[in-house]
Design a protein around this motif. Sequence first.
Motif, PDB file in Angstrom:
ATOM      1  N   MET A   1     -75.384  -7.069  41.594  1.00  0.00           N
ATOM      2  CA  MET A   1     -75.043  -8.042  40.554  1.00  0.00           C
ATOM      3  C   MET A   1     -74.379  -7.335  39.377  1.00  0.00           C
ATOM      4  O   MET A   1     -74.880  -6.333  38.887  1.00  0.00           O
ATOM      5  CB  MET A   1     -76.283  -8.801  40.090  1.00  0.00           C
ATOM      6  CG  MET A   1     -76.956  -9.606  41.196  1.00  0.00           C
ATOM      7  SD  MET A   1     -75.877 -10.789  42.009  1.00  0.00           S
ATOM      8  CE  MET A   1     -75.980 -12.119  40.868  1.00  0.00           C
ATOM      9  N   GLY A   2     -73.231  -7.840  38.961  1.00  0.00           N
ATOM     10  CA  GLY A   2     -72.500  -7.269  37.842  1.00  0.00           C
ATOM     11  C   GLY A   2     -71.687  -6.033  38.185  1.00  0.00           C
ATOM     12  O   GLY A   2     -71.106  -5.416  37.298  1.00  0.00           O
ATOM     13  N   SER A   3     -71.639  -5.661  39.460  1.00  0.00           N
ATOM     14  CA  SER A   3     -70.942  -4.421  39.831  1.00  0.00           C
ATOM     15  C   SER A   3     -69.497  -4.636  40.286  1.00  0.00           C
ATOM     16  O   SER A   3     -68.770  -3.667  40.467  1.00  0.00           O
ATOM     17  CB  SER A   3     -71.705  -3.706  40.952  1.00  0.00           C
ATOM     18  OG  SER A   3     -71.558  -4.403  42.181  1.00  0.00           O
ATOM     19  N   LEU A   4     -69.067  -5.856  40.468  1.00  0.00           N
ATOM     20  CA  LEU A   4     -67.750  -6.099  41.052  1.00  0.00           C
ATOM     21  C   LEU A   4     -66.592  -5.557  40.224  1.00  0.00           C
ATOM     22  O   LEU A   4     -65.568  -5.149  40.774  1.00  0.00           O
ATOM     23  CB  LEU A   4     -67.542  -7.592  41.332  1.00  0.00           C
ATOM     24  CG  LEU A   4     -68.474  -8.191  42.381  1.00  0.00           C
ATOM     25  CD1 LEU A   4     -68.149  -9.654  42.593  1.00  0.00           C
ATOM     26  CD2 LEU A   4     -68.414  -7.423  43.689  1.00  0.00           C
TER      27      LEU A   4
ATOM     28  N   LYS B   1     -67.417   1.238  41.444  1.00  0.00           N
ATOM     29  CA  LYS B   1     -68.100   1.203  42.741  1.00  0.00           C
ATOM     30  C   LYS B   1     -68.773  -0.158  42.932  1.00  0.00           C
ATOM     31  O   LYS B   1     -69.995  -0.280  42.844  1.00  0.00           O
ATOM     32  CB  LYS B   1     -69.128   2.329  42.828  1.00  0.00           C
ATOM     33  CG  LYS B   1     -68.503   3.702  42.857  1.00  0.00           C
ATOM     34  CD  LYS B   1     -69.543   4.770  43.075  1.00  0.00           C
ATOM     35  CE  LYS B   1     -68.869   6.130  43.119  1.00  0.00           C
ATOM     36  NZ  LYS B   1     -69.795   7.187  43.452  1.00  0.00           N
ATOM     37  N   PRO B   2     -67.975  -1.176  43.225  1.00  0.00           N
ATOM     38  CA  PRO B   2     -68.571  -2.499  43.404  1.00  0.00           C
ATOM     39  C   PRO B   2     -69.443  -2.552  44.667  1.00  0.00           C
ATOM     40  O   PRO B   2     -69.097  -1.948  45.673  1.00  0.00           O
ATOM     41  CB  PRO B   2     -67.361  -3.415  43.541  1.00  0.00           C
ATOM     42  CG  PRO B   2     -66.259  -2.535  44.011  1.00  0.00           C
ATOM     43  CD  PRO B   2     -66.539  -1.176  43.431  1.00  0.00           C
ATOM     44  N   LEU B   3     -70.555  -3.242  44.569  1.00  0.00           N
ATOM     45  CA  LEU B   3     -71.427  -3.445  45.723  1.00  0.00           C
ATOM     46  C   LEU B   3     -71.333  -4.917  46.091  1.00  0.00           C
ATOM     47  O   LEU B   3     -71.871  -5.780  45.390  1.00  0.00           O
ATOM     48  CB  LEU B   3     -72.881  -3.049  45.387  1.00  0.00           C
ATOM     49  CG  LEU B   3     -73.890  -3.217  46.519  1.00  0.00           C
ATOM     50  CD1 LEU B   3     -73.499  -2.398  47.750  1.00  0.00           C
ATOM     51  CD2 LEU B   3     -75.282  -2.820  46.041  1.00  0.00           C
ATOM     52  N   LYS B   4     -70.619  -5.188  47.164  1.00  0.00           N
ATOM     53  CA  LYS B   4     -70.387  -6.570  47.601  1.00  0.00           C
ATOM     54  C   LYS B   4     -71.508  -7.000  48.536  1.00  0.00           C
ATOM     55  O   LYS B   4     -71.580  -6.571  49.685  1.00  0.00           O
ATOM     56  CB  LYS B   4     -69.035  -6.677  48.299  1.00  0.00           C
ATOM     57  CG  LYS B   4     -67.874  -6.370  47.382  1.00  0.00           C
ATOM     58  CD  LYS B   4     -66.551  -6.457  48.119  1.00  0.00           C
ATOM     59  CE  LYS B   4     -65.393  -6.160  47.195  1.00  0.00           C
ATOM     60  NZ  LYS B   4     -64.112  -6.210  47.892  1.00  0.00           N
TER      61      LYS B   4
END
Length: 197
Positions: free
Chosen positions: A91-94, A98-101
């Motif tokens: 959540m909030g990483s997009l 390093k986005p975590l989908k």
Amino acid sequence: MAGHKIAPTLAWGLALSLLSIQAHADFGNLGHPATAEEVAGWNIDISADGKGLPQGQGTIEAGAKLYQTACIGCHGVKLEGGLGPALAGGMGSLASDKPLKTVGSYWPYATTLFDYIRRAMPFQAPQSLTDEEVYSLTAYLLHENGVIPAGTVMNAKTLPAVRMPNRDGFYVDDRPDTKDVRCMSDCLPASAPFPKP
């Protein structure tokens, strides 16, 4: 001299291959028109609005139990990933480097989650889960991502109503080529050259 001996052999081999292909090229009696029942077996897609969702329902509790037996090996004890991708967190990483989908951070529709699980999971036996099991796993994953509260039952009515956190994180492809209206009068003739960009 050796080339003279190989050339006729290659020619004969090519000729026999072509004859074999010609002999098997008549496919006129192959197959039959698909029956409605056969088509229904493949027509399992689910739309974002829930069109195509089957009857049945599932609970978070049943999904948690099934996750322990069917999913944990690839997706981890806490949905953190392993052989398969992480299913929770991010959540909030997009917008980060390093986005975590995951289901909670990225997916725009809960119905897409149901559709994917139903078609492709578990990895070693896709399409082996019942509709109730898919509803239950979907409910469990949504709950673990903080999308639905405890006690929520997922079914064809409640699942499309779930609003995913990243629903508005996608944009509509409004390029003109996706909204062309079919010409019904005063159209260019079919032989007209294609306009250059």
